[in-house]
Design a protein around this motif. Structure first.
Motif, PDB file in Angstrom:
ATOM      1  N   GLU A 182      26.382   1.899  10.175  1.00  0.00           N
ATOM      2  CA  GLU A 182      27.085   1.929   8.883  1.00  0.00           C
ATOM      3  C   GLU A 182      26.130   2.231   7.716  1.00  0.00           C
ATOM      4  N   GLY A 188      22.574  12.062  18.074  1.00  0.00           N
ATOM      5  CA  GLY A 188      22.758  10.659  18.423  1.00  0.00           C
ATOM      6  C   GLY A 188      22.883  10.472  19.928  1.00  0.00           C
ATOM      7  N   GLY A 189      22.742   9.218  20.360  1.00  0.00           N
ATOM      8  CA  GLY A 189      22.853   8.936  21.782  1.00  0.00           C
ATOM      9  C   GLY A 189      21.520   9.060  22.479  1.00  0.00           C
ATOM     10  N   LEU A 224      18.794  21.775   9.798  1.00  0.00           N
ATOM     11  CA  LEU A 224      18.062  20.757   9.031  1.00  0.00           C
ATOM     12  C   LEU A 224      16.888  21.342   8.251  1.00  0.00           C
ATOM     13  N   LYS A 281      15.843   4.308   9.074  1.00  0.00           N
ATOM     14  CA  LYS A 281      15.972   4.789   7.696  1.00  0.00           C
ATOM     15  C   LYS A 281      17.331   4.458   7.108  1.00  0.00           C
ATOM     16  N   GLU A 296      17.180  17.897  32.086  1.00  0.00           N
ATOM     17  CA  GLU A 296      17.447  17.200  30.835  1.00  0.00           C
ATOM     18  C   GLU A 296      18.876  16.663  30.867  1.00  0.00           C
ATOM     19  N   ASP A 346      17.727  13.993  13.643  1.00  0.00           N
ATOM     20  CA  ASP A 346      18.579  13.074  12.896  1.00  0.00           C
ATOM     21  C   ASP A 346      19.676  12.565  13.841  1.00  0.00           C
ATOM     22  N   LYS A 359      22.487  11.628  13.363  1.00  0.00           N
ATOM     23  CA  LYS A 359      23.826  12.133  13.027  1.00  0.00           C
ATOM     24  C   LYS A 359      24.154  13.373  13.870  1.00  0.00           C
ATOM     25  N   ARG A 360      23.124  14.135  14.217  1.00  0.00           N
ATOM     26  CA  ARG A 360      23.337  15.338  15.033  1.00  0.00           C
ATOM     27  C   ARG A 360      22.894  15.144  16.471  1.00  0.00           C
ATOM     28  N   SER A 363      11.591  15.197  12.220  1.00  0.00           N
ATOM     29  CA  SER A 363      12.215  14.581  13.395  1.00  0.00           C
ATOM     30  C   SER A 363      13.720  14.806  13.411  1.00  0.00           C
ATOM     31  N   GLU A 376      27.941  19.991  30.089  1.00  0.00           N
ATOM     32  CA  GLU A 376      27.623  19.760  28.673  1.00  0.00           C
ATOM     33  C   GLU A 376      26.438  18.806  28.536  1.00  0.00           C
ATOM     34  N   ASN A 377      26.228  17.954  29.544  1.00  0.00           N
ATOM     35  CA  ASN A 377      25.178  16.930  29.465  1.00  0.00           C
ATOM     36  C   ASN A 377      23.913  17.256  30.251  1.00  0.00           C
TER      37      ASN A 377
END
Lengths: 148, 625
Positions: B192, B167-168, B40, B232, B622, B162, B164-165, B160, B574-575
């Motif tokens: 959307e 999420g969650g 980013l 946004k 985390e 995004d 899109k990368r 900050s 992974e989490n």
């Protein structure tokens, strides 16, 4: 070279646009590995990716799910929409995700290319690949897991 | 024969392994290339802002940086420093000034965070939790006028995450030495037609106490709750930020650093809205509000700035800032023009303190109106000239003088695939902040703005695995706000050398050397400052390792200071990630002096030597969902 300076000037204008060449390079690699000799007819609702794929000579953007050979799932709303369109009946079309959570959530998705902690990650699930009779080249061994 | 077949099999296996590995590296190379070209930061870096120090998301993750302090302490010029109130203030001298870091300005997603009447937001936000941050950019030198409302010599941009990368959701829990603990929860989603993100964190900082020779050691513990959020669309963004910080304020206003009570509480609200009106026009509005409660008590008189109060002080201070900006961008031939108008109004809504007379309350408004013009002219395929001019008028009520600031930036940039060169010449004017003016009203109410003339140069080279850069800065002040009494012109020189080497996608080293020479500043005639930073980041299977040392020395005492940090992270799945980290492991991090005065005789006492970096072990969990 002029491109370099224009990038310096305008980078902050096109916020969050993808770099075309590096994005195409990785998706060409992933799609060709999954599809073999099949045509890369990609269906995606992701605006940024559609914009990038327009520059590809290998990828053909498909306007319908049924006409595609690979479906790229980018969001939960994509997934909900595809389910409404009974995507499960299109069981010959390979599904690939751009979000780890989608890969975890939907069993028909064979793999994902996503971001984690500032790095891009690639992951395939073996038994899902087997379902589509996909055998990836040995170079992908480090990116295949048996299950999540 | 058998031996031959065995040998053949061995050679075949060997070749197979080599080929497999080479092929695997091909995928790694593609991933690495994608990561770096689509980070980013690649979309927000503006080379024209000045000389950049970049902390990508990948780097912040490698460092396991959780607060802005973790980043500051490795960044030359700023490093990390706290004032006598235990608040982040990189330029603090250890004397009795309220704060000194107005020259450093802080932005979140391109919008400045201020303390309003009290100046730069660095003091308030300098050690915040950065769970909401994707990457950080530091720019040395006067920033592009497009960015700044008020002048600065160094700007810090936090961008900050995004959805899109990222999420969650994400939950982070951290427990450390002395009961230090942090909790953070984030959630972001891309819909959307819009996306949003919310981050809420709470820190209960238990810090090392400072022995002041009494049975009541100095405390700088604090609790902080912060909310960061935005919503946004493609053309609009709205931010809402809240911060509540209740802190023990170290020595506070106690002259001899033996307070009976020393506390400062902050409550801050920040809102901003930006809209791209068209391809050329953009507008931005910001509102900030800050409430400060100060509770101080000592057995003798208290000091704030140059004022002496009785032995007990309780103040409540509220101020507001309103900022509006309208910018226009266009390209005409080889000229890339940006121009705009900016306005800022700072109001002191309340300053409830018995000792301050009514006369002083007359000065409670400061307005800034700025006009700027900037052109980036493409000279040739690889060269660019940039010219910026800004005029600002600062209006103050209460019979305090107004100021006019004239600023200039002239730059040249050469950029090729591997080599880059930048040079800037600039003249900056900088006015004293309203709070400082207010506190010392009778003495410095009409202090003239400082003028600075500076020149900078930077050479850099990069290829696939190497990045090397050297930069130089020289500045001279006229009417310097930090110059020694009755002396001439404050001068600065510094040079920074950086070298990064990438062994492969999982193994990196980072080296940095810094030398600075200051003349006639902060009560010293000459100060030589040296520092270095060395770090290694390694990944092996599910484990990440980070080891770093920050070294400091200066000509005041030539003592070597080493701040050693080590961390190991285990990606259990992974989490889920667990991280064990040790900070200031040798307990030899940089210390600076906190000055003390005998309240009875007025004589200087031996200063206290304090490090702002605590020795601390932390365990962190985390979880993403």
């Amino acid at each position: 070279m002029k491109k370099i300076l224009l990038i310096l000037i305008f980078l902050n204008v096109g916020v969050y646009a993808l770099d075309t060449q590096s994005t195409l390079n990785i998706y060409h690699e992933i799609f060709s590995s999954l599809l073999g000799s099949q045509k890369m007819k990609v269906y995606t609702r992701d605006k940024e990716l559609r914009q990038v794929f327009k520059h590809s000579k290998k990828i053909v953007l498909s306007d319908t799910l049924a006409n595609s050979t690979i479906i790229l799932v980018s969001s939960q709303s994509d997934l909900r929409r595809y389910k409404k369109e009974h995507i499960e009946k299109l069981n010959h079309i390979i599904m690939f995700a751009t979000d780890y959570r989608l890969l975890k959530k939907y069993d028909n998705i064979v793999g994902a290319f996503y971001w984690k902690k500032g790095r891009s990650q690639l992951l395939f699930i073996k038994h899902r690949l087997d379902k589509y009779h996909i055998k990836l080249a040995p170079k992908y061994r480090a990116f295949i897991v048996d299950e999540l | 024969m058998c031996w031959f077949f065995k040998k053949q099999t061995f050679i075949f296996l060997f070749l197979f392994l080599i080929i497999t590995n080479i092929s695997a590296s091909e995928v790694d190379t593609l991933l690495n290339d994608f990561t770096h070209k689509n980070d980013l930061s690649q979309k927000t870096i503006d080379e024209n802002k000045g000389h950049l120090v970049l902390f990508t998301r990948e780097k912040l993750e490698d460092m396991n940086a959780k607060t802005l302090k973790d980043v500051f302490k490795t960044a030359p010029v700023i490093y990390y420093h706290e004032n006598r109130y235990g608040l982040p203030d990189p330029l603090a001298s250890g004397a009795f000034e309220p704060y000194r870091s107005n020259f450093i300005r802080l932005y979140v997603d391109g919008v400045e965070i201020t303390q309003g009447w009290m100046g730069s937001g660095v003091v308030l936000y300098g050690d915040i939790n950065i769970d909401f941050v994707d990457h950080i950019e530091f720019y040395y030198m006067t920033p592009s006028f497009e960015t700044s409302v008020e002048p600065a010599y160094l700007t810090i941009f936090l961008y900050s995450k995004d959805p899109k990368r990222d999420g969650g959701g994400k939950i982070g829990l951290m427990q450390g030495s002395r009961g230090h603990n942090t909790q953070s929860v984030s959630y972001g989603e891309e819909k959307e037609n819009f996306s949003y993100m919310v981050n809420l964190s709470r820190t209960d900082a238990k810090r090392e106490k400072i022995d002041n020779g009494t049975d009541r050691p100095l405390s700088r513990d604090f609790t902080r709750t912060q909310l960061f959020s935005y919503i946004k669309t493609d053309t609009q963004i709205f931010h809402l930020q809240l911060l509540k910080k209740d802190t023990d304020s170290l020595a506070g206003l106690s002259l001899d650093a033996t307070p009976l009570q020393s506390e400062v509480d902050y409550l801050n609200l920040h809102m901003d809205y930006s809209i791209a009106i068209s391809e050329n026009w953009r507008a931005q509005f910001t509102y900030e509000w800050l409430k400060t409660n100060i509770r101080q008590m000592d057995d003798t008189a208290l000091a704030l700035g140059n004022q002496i109060f009785s032995n007990s002080l309780h103040t409540e201070n509220k101020n507001s800032v309103y900022t509006g900006e309208l910018t226009y961008k266009n390209t005409i031939g080889n000229n890339h023009i940006t121009t705009g108008i900016k306005g800022r109004l700072k109001t002191l809504d309340l300053f409830d303190i018995e000792e301050v007379t009514n006369e002083k309350l007359v000065f409670d408004k400061e307005s800034i109106l700025s006009l700027f013009f900037q052109n980036q002219y493409v000279l040739s395929e690889d060269q660019l000239i940039t010219l910026g001019l800004e005029y600002s008028k600062i209006l103050r009520n209460g019979s305090i003088n107004d100021d006019e600031l004239y600023q200039l930036r002239l730059g040249y940039i050469y950029s090729s695939e591997k080599w880059n060169y930048k040079t800037y010449l600039y003249r900056t004017m900088f006015a004293l902040d309203p709070f400082g003016r207010y506190l010392h009203l009778s003495e410095i109410e009409n202090t003239a703005p400082q003028s600075t003339i500076g020149i900078t140069q930077e050479f850099s080279y990069k290829n696939d695995n190497n990045y090397a850069r050297i930069m130089f800065l020289m500045m001279q002040d006229k009417n310097g706000l930090l110059e020694n009494d009755g002396t001439g012109k404050t001068q600065y020189f510094f040079t920074i050398f950086n070298y990064n080497y990438l062994f492969d996608i999982n193994n990196k080293i980072d080296i940095q050397l810094y030398y600075a020479r200051y003349k006639d500043i902060a009560n010293v005639d000459r100060l030589d400052d040296y520092s270095g930073y060395f770090s290694t980041s390694n990944k092996y299977e599910n484990f990440n390792f980070y080891n770093a040392v920050v070294w400091h020395q200066n000509s005041i005492d030539y003592v070597h200071y080493f701040d050693v940090t080590s961390s190991i992270s285990w990606n259990a799945s992974e989490n889920l990630t667990f991280t064990l980290q040790g900070e200031n492991l040798l307990n030899k991090a940089k210390e600076t002096n906190l000055f003390r005065i005998n309240p009875t005789t007025g004589a200087l006492l031996a200063p206290l030597s304090i490090s702002p970096i605590d020795q601390r072990i932390t365990l962190e969990m985390e979880y993403t969902f």
